[in-house]
Design an enzyme around this catalytic site. Structure first.
Site, PDB file in Angstrom:
ATOM      1  N   CYS A 185      -0.583   4.058   2.177  1.00  0.00           N
ATOM      2  CA  CYS A 185      -0.396   3.825   3.607  1.00  0.00           C
ATOM      3  C   CYS A 185       1.042   4.097   4.056  1.00  0.00           C
ATOM      4  O   CYS A 185       1.276   4.678   5.124  1.00  0.00           O
ATOM      5  CB  CYS A 185      -0.745   2.378   3.962  1.00  0.00           C
ATOM      6  N   ASP A 186       2.010   3.665   3.264  1.00  0.00           N
ATOM      7  CA  ASP A 186       3.403   3.626   3.736  1.00  0.00           C
ATOM      8  C   ASP A 186       4.382   4.514   2.977  1.00  0.00           C
ATOM      9  O   ASP A 186       5.548   4.605   3.350  1.00  0.00           O
ATOM     10  CB  ASP A 186       3.910   2.175   3.679  1.00  0.00           C
TER      11      ASP A 186
ATOM     12  N   CYS B 134       0.836  -1.199   0.000  1.00  0.00           N
ATOM     13  CA  CYS B 134       0.000   0.000   0.000  1.00  0.00           C
ATOM     14  C   CYS B 134       0.872   1.251   0.000  1.00  0.00           C
ATOM     15  O   CYS B 134       1.406   1.644   1.037  1.00  0.00           O
ATOM     16  CB  CYS B 134      -0.926  -0.011   1.208  1.00  0.00           C
TER      17      CYS B 134
END
Length: 395
Positions: A135-136, A132
């Site tokens: 997300c990261d 992701c």
């Protein structure tokens, strides 16, 4: 046991659209969700192909979908579905919070990112390996990262990562992307992106965190290393259908097979969105699937209730079934209607429009006359004219 009309498993674009259509049709709708509503779109930074919206983030669309379903008062409940059974025609959803009986079920559980399956991937997941970018990505400010894959998701996420990383490698086993032209051009012309063609990752390595990837050229066999701080894997999807895969027909890869009404091989169980075996998996196609599945479920539930109320529940009933596309049968049905006005226990049903009902009653030919007691057929015949119908119901 709790009883519901329509249970939707999954709260992504397909499930939430199904909830909207189900509630607008007057159904009692329960949506079983797991995690944040919206599904995979929550990890998509930028969506430009949702018709009517030039630009939106995935979480923005997810929030609007959820609010729309809530506006029509769909009920949401967070739990894990462990399986589905069919008992005496009813669908039983087995969850970690108990069992729920449903008239119809829509499986809209979507898909998850597939792992590449190389040495070091499991070990470094959460320590440099991610699935992701949204997300990261921010954790890799001014670092070098690698993206594995060559489809739309891979190249779009690679471009997204350039907001943070100083350099992004795209490692792809072929000599051209599978992504669409617009996404491909953005990646190929970006100054921070370097594509490593015809190559596969053999190992992800490091000490405490990811430090490098070992790659091999599939044409020359040459092996080399790329120093990277992060690896983002986008090599396809797999269906979230473990709980139902042995119950309904599936295609290669475990994708659920449906017809154009989103019906699976099990009556009363529908599938919608990315969990289906389909050509294109996008937010807009998932939403369309959800709408279709919900309306098909509404028709199924209505037909089931009609059959139960008119034919199966009464103590005693005569049923005349005909085909509405046969002129002679339509004419006969009109004559039988006059007879039905004098006999309260004679019902007339369109066997063509209610094909599933006809099949359930074991009728292979129309028109048909049945005498039913307490839900059991005790006599049947093929009527030739009104006189034969009158004789049948008077005996």
């Amino acid at each position: 046991m709790e009883k519901r009309e329509l249970v939707i498993i999954g709260a992504g674009p397909a499930g939430l659209t199904a909830a909207v259509y189900g509630k607008r049709s007057g159904l009692d709708v329960l949506v079983i969700e797991k995690g944040a509503p919206g599904g995979q779109i929550n990890v998509t930074d930028e969506i430009e192909n949702w018709t009517g919206t030039i630009h939106a983030s995935g979480p923005e669309l997810a929030e609007s979908f959820r609010k729309h379903a809530e506006h029509f008062q769909a009920e949401f409940r967070e739990m894990t579905v462990e399986g589905i059974e069919v008992r005496d025609g009813s669908k039983i959803i087995k969850t970690d919070s108990g069992e729920i009986e449903a008239e119809a079920v829509i499986v809209a559980t979507g898909a998850s990112f597939r792992k590449v399956g190389v040495k070091g991937e499991e070990e470094f997941t959460g320590r440099g390996v991610s699935y992701c970018a949204v997300c990261d990505g921010a954790f890799f400010e001014d670092e070098t990262v690698a993206v594995i894959g060559g489809g739309n998701t891979a190249v779009e996420e690679a471009v997204y990562l350039t907001q943070f990383a100083s350099k992004v490698y795209i490692i792809h086993r072929r000599d051209s992307f599978r992504a669409d032209r617009v996404a491909s051009e953005r990646a190929l012309t970006h100054e921070k992106i370097e594509v490593v063609w015809n190559s596969v990752v053999e190992e992800i390595a490091g000490e405490e965190m990811v430090e490098k990837v070992v790659i091999q050229n599939v044409k020359t066999g040459e092996r080399s290393e790329l120093p990277v701080a992060g690896v983002f894997v986008f090599v396809g999807m797999e269906p979230n259908a473990e709980f139902v895969k042995d119950m309904v027909d599936t295609a290669r890869g475990g994708w659920l097979k449906t017809n154009d009404k989103m019906e699976t091989s099990v009556e009363g169980i529908f599938a919608a969105g990315d969990v289906r075996d389909k050509f294109l998996r996008q937010v807009i196609t998932a939403a369309g699937d959800g709408a279709t599945a919900s309306m098909a479920a509404y028709a199924y539930i209505s037909e089931q209730l009609h059959l139960k109320r008119k034919v199966l529940d009464p103590e005693h009933v005569f049923a005349f079934l005909y085909s509405s596309i046969d002129k002679e049968q339509v004419r006969l049905a009109g004559e039988v209607e006059e007879l039905a006005e004098k006999k309260d226990d004679l019902v007339i049903l369109d066997g063509y429009k209610n094909a599933r009902m006809t099949e359930k009653l074991g009728i292979s030919e129309l028109p048909a006359l049945l005498e039913i007691k307490k839900g059991e057929i005790i006599r049947s015949e093929t009527p030739k004219d009104l006189a034969s119908v009158g004789k049948f119901v008077d005996n």
